[in-house]
Motif scaffolding. Structure first.
Motif, mmCIF file in Angstrom:
data_model
loop_
_atom_site.group_PDB
_atom_site.id
_atom_site.type_symbol
_atom_site.label_atom_id
_atom_site.label_comp_id
_atom_site.label_asym_id
_atom_site.label_seq_id
_atom_site.Cartn_x
_atom_site.Cartn_y
_atom_site.Cartn_z
ATOM 1 N N LEU A 116 0.827 -1.209 0.000
ATOM 2 C CA LEU A 116 0.000 0.000 0.000
ATOM 3 C C LEU A 116 0.860 1.257 0.000
ATOM 4 N N SER A 117 1.916 1.263 0.801
ATOM 5 C CA SER A 117 2.788 2.429 0.856
ATOM 6 C C SER A 117 3.495 2.637 -0.482
ATOM 7 N N ASP A 118 3.993 1.559 -1.070
ATOM 8 C CA ASP A 118 4.647 1.673 -2.375
ATOM 9 C C ASP A 118 3.675 2.200 -3.427
ATOM 10 N N LEU A 119 2.435 1.712 -3.373
ATOM 11 C CA LEU A 119 1.412 2.156 -4.317
ATOM 12 C C LEU A 119 1.196 3.656 -4.214
ATOM 13 N N MET A 120 1.031 4.154 -2.972
ATOM 14 C CA MET A 120 0.728 5.570 -2.783
ATOM 15 C C MET A 120 1.949 6.447 -3.091
ATOM 16 N N GLN A 121 3.140 5.995 -2.749
ATOM 17 C CA GLN A 121 4.338 6.791 -3.057
ATOM 18 C C GLN A 121 4.545 6.892 -4.572
ATOM 19 N N LYS A 226 -15.344 23.434 0.867
ATOM 20 C CA LYS A 226 -14.393 22.452 1.387
ATOM 21 C C LYS A 226 -14.313 21.250 0.440
ATOM 22 N N PRO A 227 -13.111 20.790 0.123
ATOM 23 C CA PRO A 227 -12.984 19.611 -0.733
ATOM 24 C C PRO A 227 -13.485 18.357 -0.019
ATOM 25 N N GLN A 228 -14.094 17.459 -0.761
ATOM 26 C CA GLN A 228 -14.604 16.225 -0.178
ATOM 27 C C GLN A 228 -13.479 15.334 0.344
ATOM 28 N N HIS A 229 -12.286 15.527 -0.194
ATOM 29 C CA HIS A 229 -11.173 14.664 0.181
ATOM 30 C C HIS A 229 -10.313 15.272 1.292
ATOM 31 N N MET A 230 -10.844 16.265 2.018
ATOM 32 C CA MET A 230 -10.078 16.859 3.102
ATOM 33 C C MET A 230 -9.931 15.853 4.248
ATOM 34 N N PRO A 231 -8.928 16.018 5.108
ATOM 35 C CA PRO A 231 -8.726 15.089 6.230
ATOM 36 C C PRO A 231 -9.977 15.021 7.120
ATOM 37 N N LEU A 232 -10.239 13.865 7.644
ATOM 38 C CA LEU A 232 -9.436 12.653 7.651
ATOM 39 C C LEU A 232 -9.955 11.617 6.650
ATOM 40 N N ALA A 233 -10.319 12.091 5.449
ATOM 41 C CA ALA A 233 -10.792 11.205 4.391
ATOM 42 C C ALA A 233 -9.660 10.325 3.891
ATOM 43 N N ILE A 234 -10.022 9.157 3.361
ATOM 44 C CA ILE A 234 -9.055 8.260 2.736
ATOM 45 C C ILE A 234 -9.582 7.881 1.355
ATOM 46 N N PRO A 235 -8.703 7.507 0.429
ATOM 47 C CA PRO A 235 -9.151 7.163 -0.924
ATOM 48 C C PRO A 235 -10.081 5.951 -0.919
ATOM 49 N N ARG A 236 -11.163 6.060 -1.651
ATOM 50 C CA ARG A 236 -12.138 4.971 -1.682
ATOM 51 C C ARG A 236 -11.540 3.681 -2.253
ATOM 52 N N ASP A 237 -10.642 3.814 -3.231
ATOM 53 C CA ASP A 237 -10.158 2.612 -3.912
ATOM 54 C C ASP A 237 -9.245 1.751 -3.046
ATOM 55 N N ILE A 238 -8.705 2.297 -1.961
ATOM 56 C CA ILE A 238 -7.897 1.475 -1.052
ATOM 57 C C ILE A 238 -8.509 1.416 0.346
ATOM 58 N N SER A 239 -9.711 1.933 0.505
ATOM 59 C CA SER A 239 -10.297 2.073 1.847
ATOM 60 C C SER A 239 -10.485 0.732 2.550
ATOM 61 N N GLU A 240 -11.000 -0.279 1.844
ATOM 62 C CA GLU A 240 -11.230 -1.575 2.486
ATOM 63 C C GLU A 240 -9.916 -2.192 2.940
ATOM 64 N N ARG A 241 -8.918 -2.139 2.089
ATOM 65 C CA ARG A 241 -7.612 -2.689 2.461
ATOM 66 C C ARG A 241 -7.023 -1.939 3.649
ATOM 67 N N LEU A 242 -7.159 -0.625 3.646
ATOM 68 C CA LEU A 242 -6.560 0.199 4.692
ATOM 69 C C LEU A 242 -7.278 0.023 6.023
ATOM 70 N N ILE A 243 -8.594 -0.100 5.984
ATOM 71 C CA ILE A 243 -9.372 -0.290 7.218
ATOM 72 C C ILE A 243 -9.007 -1.612 7.885
ATOM 73 N N HIS A 244 -8.753 -2.644 7.086
ATOM 74 C CA HIS A 244 -8.346 -3.927 7.648
ATOM 75 C C HIS A 244 -6.908 -3.891 8.158
ATOM 76 N N LEU A 245 -6.099 -3.033 7.577
ATOM 77 C CA LEU A 245 -4.683 -2.994 7.930
ATOM 78 C C LEU A 245 -4.390 -2.175 9.173
ATOM 79 N N HIS A 246 -5.030 -1.011 9.307
ATOM 80 C CA HIS A 246 -4.549 -0.004 10.251
ATOM 81 C C HIS A 246 -5.634 0.464 11.216
ATOM 82 N N GLY A 247 -5.189 0.778 12.451
ATOM 83 C CA GLY A 247 -6.123 1.216 13.479
ATOM 84 C C GLY A 247 -6.584 2.648 13.331
ATOM 85 N N ASN A 248 -5.866 3.452 12.546
ATOM 86 C CA ASN A 248 -6.253 4.843 12.314
ATOM 87 C C ASN A 248 -5.967 5.170 10.845
#
Length: 437
Positions: A116-121, A226-248
């Motif tokens: 995930l980190s490599d993807l986002m970088q 205000k942009p819809q993607h302002m914090p603490l929003a996360i990208p929808r396309d990785i949201s399921e993976r990220l929610i399972h991975l990380h506590g915040n």
């Protein structure tokens, strides 16, 4: 020693028995320890269930005992109960960690975190280095928000997230930055190798439209859509993976922007490596950020003892696993007297700090370097004790999330919960019906 204490001690003894199988691993928030993970996941799961039930019995029995007394619990009894209770919780946390090792979840998460980190970088790199800068859509961000360093960095993150959400290359305007007579590149690598400037005639105020060549992002205090993607929003396309991975997940996402932004100039990397060697920076270590000066009128004042109380609890927990653990902190503060106070009151601690630390003098490059050095070492600690009312405290926490699989619980904030200034409404979903008292 209770039955559970014997069980834990015996088990630890078995783990140490065969040195051939001992591997140096890193427990969450605990630095490196020599543990060999073995056993059966079903047995470990039952241990967790049993210990959780026993922990409840422990606390409820003591509360009933306290209720039946005609006098208040004295300080000695109170501290003894808290110590024993904390040890039980640490054993539970350890068993849960072991469970993750046995079922392969830990190694899977480590791989997922890297992917995930490599993807986002890679995405951020492509966004910031368009093939044709002249035709690329851009977002202009002014670094000089006229607030503290952490506040300004959070503003850049806000701009960067808006740029990502609208598929625009971020152009950072940092000339005359109040922390240096130079610009962003005085300490950090540029955000782009190919696209760093805009034409003033093409600039339109946010939000512009899809055909606008360059939009200028406003300060968060200004009226704006205000942009819809302002914090603490996360990208929808990785949201399921990220929610399972990380506590915040929101903090992890912010950490990815910081990972890209905080790429230091080579000379800064050299300074930090030299300092790391001179400090003898080792693990386990707790990062402590004591904010004074400008925060005295903005947030509650906390004594050094209130920070160190949480540090003491952290190391008391580690002593369950290693009775000989070295108590070590990296101390950062904008008040020089704090360092002398810490050395005087806590002689049994190794206290590491940047000896050049002092009240930050604006427009002084050396002060900026020292501040970045503090942020670097605080964020590499196993655990941090901070105030989240401070932008620096939150910044350190966010960077931590980019350095490990999940450090979402490796902190204690003396005042507020984690947040981002001007963040989106924070909605939660109830899991069970509850009738409030």
């Amino acid at each position: 020693m209770t039955h559970d204490d014997k069980r834990f001690s015996t088990r630890m003894g078995i783990q140490k028995a065969d040195s051939r199988d001992v591997a140096s691993i890193k427990l969450p928030c605990a630095g490196s320890h020599d543990f060999n993970v073995f056993g059966d996941s079903d047995v470990t799961r039952r241990l967790v269930e049993t210990n959780l039930r026993d922990a409840w019995f422990f606390f409820s029995d003591h509360m009933k005992d306290l209720q039946s007394r005609n006098w208040k619990m004295n300080q000695f009894d109170f501290q003894a109960v808290m110590k024993k209770g904390a040890e039980r919780i640490k054993v539970l946390q350890f068993d849960l960690w072991v469970l993750g090792q046995l079922d392969g979840e830990a190694s899977r998460k480590e791989q997922e975190a890297k992917e995930l980190s490599d993807l986002m970088q890679n995405r951020l790199h492509r966004l910031q280095n368009p093939e044709n800068c002249a035709t690329a859509k851009k977002l202009l961000c002014n670094l000089n928000r006229n607030c503290g360093f952490g506040c300004e960095i959070h503003h850049v993150i806000y701009c960067f997230m808006a740029a990502y959400g609208t598929h625009r290359t971020l152009i950072l305007k940092s000339d005359g930055w109040r922390y240096t007579s130079e610009d962003w590149r005085a300490v950090f690598l540029p955000l782009s190798n190919t696209c760093t400037t805009v034409s003033d005639k093409d600039v339109v105020k946010w939000p512009g439209n899809n055909n606008t060549q360059t939009v200028e992002f406003p300060m968060p205090e200004e009226p704006q859509p205000k942009p819809q993607h302002m914090p603490l929003a996360i990208p929808r396309d990785i949201s399921e993976r990220l929610i399972h991975l990380h506590g915040n997940p929101g903090a992890w996402w912010l950490g990815q922007f910081l990972k890209y932004m905080f790429r230091l100039q080579p000379y800064m990397q050299k300074l930090i490596k030299e300092s790391e060697k001179s400090f003898h920076y080792r693990h386990p270590i707790v990062g402590v950020h004591v904010k004074r000066t400008d925060k005295i009128n903005e947030a509650q004042y906390y004594q050094l003892e209130e920070y160190m109380e949480q540090v003491e609890e952290y190391f008391a927990g580690l002593q369950v696993f290693n009775p000989k653990v070295t108590r070590r902190i990296y101390l950062a503060s904008d008040e020089p007297r704090v360092f002398e106070e810490a050395k005087k009151k806590y002689p049994h601690y190794e206290i590491l700090y940047n000896k050049k630390s002092q009240v930050v003098i604006m427009d002084k490059l050396n002060s900026l370097r020292d501040l970045i050095m503090d942020i670097y070492f605080l964020s590499r600690a196993d655990y941090i004790v901070v105030t989240f009312s401070s932008d620096i405290g939150r910044l350190v926490y966010e960077i931590m999330q980019s350095l490990s699989v999940d450090s979402s619980n490796c902190f204690y904030s003396l005042d507020t919960t984690y947040y981002f200034d001007f963040q989106r409404p924070n909605f939660v979903k109830t899991r069970f019906f509850h009738q409030p008292d």
